[in-house]
Design a protein around this motif. Structure first.
Motif, PDB file in Angstrom:
ATOM      1  N   TYR A   1       0.833  -1.195   0.000  1.00  0.00           N
ATOM      2  CA  TYR A   1       0.000   0.000   0.000  1.00  0.00           C
ATOM      3  C   TYR A   1       0.869   1.248   0.000  1.00  0.00           C
ATOM      4  CZ  TYR A   1      -3.677  -3.249   1.421  1.00  0.00           C
ATOM      5  OH  TYR A   1      -4.554  -4.294   1.487  1.00  0.00           O
ATOM      6  N   PHE A   2       0.399   2.278  -0.703  1.00  0.00           N
ATOM      7  CA  PHE A   2       0.983   3.602  -0.580  1.00  0.00           C
ATOM      8  C   PHE A   2       0.339   4.314   0.600  1.00  0.00           C
ATOM      9  CE2 PHE A   2       1.581   3.035  -5.248  1.00  0.00           C
ATOM     10  CZ  PHE A   2       2.960   3.192  -5.281  1.00  0.00           C
ATOM     11  N   VAL A   3       1.092   5.217   1.200  1.00  0.00           N
ATOM     12  CA  VAL A   3       0.535   6.092   2.230  1.00  0.00           C
ATOM     13  C   VAL A   3       0.163   7.394   1.535  1.00  0.00           C
ATOM     14  CG1 VAL A   3       0.941   7.265   4.417  1.00  0.00           C
ATOM     15  CG2 VAL A   3       1.980   5.040   3.995  1.00  0.00           C
ATOM     16  N   GLY A   4      -1.128   7.587   1.293  1.00  0.00           N
ATOM     17  CA  GLY A   4      -1.560   8.728   0.513  1.00  0.00           C
ATOM     18  C   GLY A   4      -1.483   8.433  -0.979  1.00  0.00           C
ATOM     19  N   MET A   5      -2.014   9.346  -1.758  1.00  0.00           N
ATOM     20  CA  MET A   5      -2.000   9.171  -3.208  1.00  0.00           C
ATOM     21  C   MET A   5      -0.584   9.282  -3.755  1.00  0.00           C
ATOM     22  SD  MET A   5      -4.067  11.361  -6.121  1.00  0.00           S
ATOM     23  CE  MET A   5      -5.659  10.635  -5.720  1.00  0.00           C
ATOM     24  N   PRO A   6      -0.114   8.317  -4.554  1.00  0.00           N
ATOM     25  CA  PRO A   6       1.233   8.410  -5.114  1.00  0.00           C
ATOM     26  C   PRO A   6       1.362   9.579  -6.072  1.00  0.00           C
ATOM     27  CG  PRO A   6       0.035   6.584  -6.085  1.00  0.00           C
ATOM     28  CD  PRO A   6      -0.810   7.085  -4.955  1.00  0.00           C
ATOM     29  N   ALA A   7       2.593  10.027  -6.272  1.00  0.00           N
ATOM     30  CA  ALA A   7       2.832  11.204  -7.094  1.00  0.00           C
ATOM     31  C   ALA A   7       2.327  11.052  -8.534  1.00  0.00           C
ATOM     32  CB  ALA A   7       4.328  11.548  -7.078  1.00  0.00           C
ATOM     33  N   PRO A   8       2.541   9.918  -9.223  1.00  0.00           N
ATOM     34  CA  PRO A   8       1.996   9.806 -10.589  1.00  0.00           C
ATOM     35  C   PRO A   8       0.480   9.941 -10.639  1.00  0.00           C
ATOM     36  CG  PRO A   8       3.652   8.109 -10.189  1.00  0.00           C
ATOM     37  CD  PRO A   8       3.380   8.759  -8.873  1.00  0.00           C
ATOM     38  N   ALA A   9      -0.212   9.319  -9.671  1.00  0.00           N
ATOM     39  CA  ALA A   9      -1.672   9.452  -9.629  1.00  0.00           C
ATOM     40  C   ALA A   9      -2.076  10.890  -9.353  1.00  0.00           C
ATOM     41  CB  ALA A   9      -2.253   8.521  -8.563  1.00  0.00           C
ATOM     42  N   GLY A  10      -1.304  11.587  -8.510  1.00  0.00           N
ATOM     43  CA  GLY A  10      -1.589  12.993  -8.258  1.00  0.00           C
ATOM     44  C   GLY A  10      -1.440  13.827  -9.517  1.00  0.00           C
ATOM     45  N   ALA A  11      -0.420  13.526 -10.317  1.00  0.00           N
ATOM     46  CA  ALA A  11      -0.226  14.268 -11.569  1.00  0.00           C
ATOM     47  C   ALA A  11      -1.390  14.043 -12.526  1.00  0.00           C
ATOM     48  CB  ALA A  11       1.092  13.848 -12.218  1.00  0.00           C
ATOM     49  N   ILE A  12      -1.862  12.784 -12.620  1.00  0.00           N
ATOM     50  CA  ILE A  12      -3.017  12.505 -13.474  1.00  0.00           C
ATOM     51  C   ILE A  12      -4.243  13.253 -12.957  1.00  0.00           C
ATOM     52  CG2 ILE A  12      -4.592  10.697 -14.258  1.00  0.00           C
ATOM     53  CD1 ILE A  12      -2.234   8.773 -14.241  1.00  0.00           C
ATOM     54  N   GLY A  13      -4.389  13.265 -11.625  1.00  0.00           N
ATOM     55  CA  GLY A  13      -5.537  13.950 -11.051  1.00  0.00           C
ATOM     56  C   GLY A  13      -5.552  15.438 -11.352  1.00  0.00           C
ATOM     57  N   THR A  14      -4.396  16.069 -11.360  1.00  0.00           N
ATOM     58  CA  THR A  14      -4.354  17.514 -11.586  1.00  0.00           C
ATOM     59  C   THR A  14      -4.762  17.898 -13.003  1.00  0.00           C
ATOM     60  OG1 THR A  14      -2.000  17.402 -12.154  1.00  0.00           O
ATOM     61  CG2 THR A  14      -2.561  17.892  -9.859  1.00  0.00           C
ATOM     62  N   ILE A  15      -4.467  17.051 -13.977  1.00  0.00           N
ATOM     63  CA  ILE A  15      -4.771  17.422 -15.362  1.00  0.00           C
ATOM     64  C   ILE A  15      -6.165  16.961 -15.792  1.00  0.00           C
ATOM     65  CG2 ILE A  15      -2.343  17.413 -16.018  1.00  0.00           C
ATOM     66  CD1 ILE A  15      -2.780  14.712 -17.338  1.00  0.00           C
TER      67      ILE A  15
END
Length: 287
Positions: free
Chosen positions: A135-149
């Motif tokens: 498990y990741f703790v919090g949203m991983p950075a790649p998923a965060g990048a997808i979320g922002t766009i």
């Protein structure tokens, strides 16, 4: 008995993972330039390729046995650039350049990505149960990048005058804040490579992947939104499964498939136990 010594890879081969990481940084920064030049589609495309290279460099390093401390540091910095700085600039240049709060919001997101990466690196040296690595703790950075766009993808797919209004500005601001909070949260999120696939589902899954690749070519914006929605939907299931595993230490050494079988067996037994409790019975009645 003399053991054969394994020679380390040659220097050009050892440099390949770091070269991929540097190329990913260059592509991530190029995506920023595309956004500043008013080319949002190209910006998202360069960012996607940068993310692919960033995902490959670590695997190539392990395959070639060319891992190094310097490579790990470069990879961490590349994540900060490609998944923190680049998406923030893309969103600001294309959606929030005329907003008074736009710059503050994108700064918040970039800082949250850096904090998330720092926490990830710190947890690497902490002794944890084996299941924690799934498990990741919090949203991983790649998923965060997808979320922002996602708002940008929605604007490109559904253009119109609404995107020039105040309502659209506030929707994007709230969305960016939500993604930033998910990035630095402690919500468990499942790692993709820990999912197991039944042998009967391999062929349908490969067909689905082929459909997804074709759809990403012709309907790229919709694919981005679908990926983001699917990731958000998986969060409650990840939280539930991690809580179950944490409450059952006897399953820590089991594989995910075995854990799922245990959870199904417990769920099937629970209605039977509840019905016996209503009847005041501790064991099934004799027949």
């Amino acid at each position: 008995m003399i053991k054969a010594r394994i020679k380390p890879p040659a220097m050009p081969v050892r440099m390949l993972p770091s070269a991929l990481t540097v190329a990913a940084i260059c592509l991530g920064m190029t995506s920023v330039k595309m956004a500043l030049d008013g080319l949002p589609t190209q910006a998202m495309a360069f960012l996607a390729v940068a993310a692919i290279l960033d995902a490959l460099d670590g695997r190539v390093a392990r395959m070639l046995k060319a891992t190094s401390k310097m490579g790990e540091e470069i990879d961490s910095l590349a994540d900060a650039v490609n998944f923190g700085v680049a998406p923030a600039f893309i969103v600001y240049a294309t959606l929030l350049s005329h907003s008074q709060l736009g710059w503050i919001v994108v700064l918040l997101y970039a800082v949250c990505i850096v904090l998330r990466l720092a926490r990830f690196n710190a947890l690497l040296d902490v002794d944890q149960p084996a299941y924690e690595k799934e498990y990741f703790v919090g949203m991983p950075a790649p998923a965060g990048a997808i979320g922002t766009i996602v708002p940008l993808a929605a604007k490109m797919q559904f253009p119109g005058p609404w995107w020039d209004g105040v309502a659209a500005e506030w929707v994007v601001i709230v969305w960016m804040i939500g993604v930033s909070l998910l990035v630095v949260s402690r919500i468990p999120m499942r790692k993709i490579h820990t999912f197991t696939v039944s042998p009967n589902m391999v062929a349908p899954l490969l067909a689905l992947v082929a459909i997804g690749v074709a759809a990403s070519v012709f309907y790229g914006y919709i694919v981005i939104m679908v990926i983001a929605v699917a990731y958000v939907i998986h969060i409650p299931f990840a939280v539930r499964t991690k809580h179950w595993v944490a409450a059952h230490p006897e399953s820590w050494d089991d594989k995910p498939r075995q854990r799922r079988a245990q959870r199904r067996a417990i769920r099937r037994a629970q209605p039977h136990r509840r019905s016996m409790a209503r009847l005041g019975l501790r064991k099934p009645p004799l027949r």
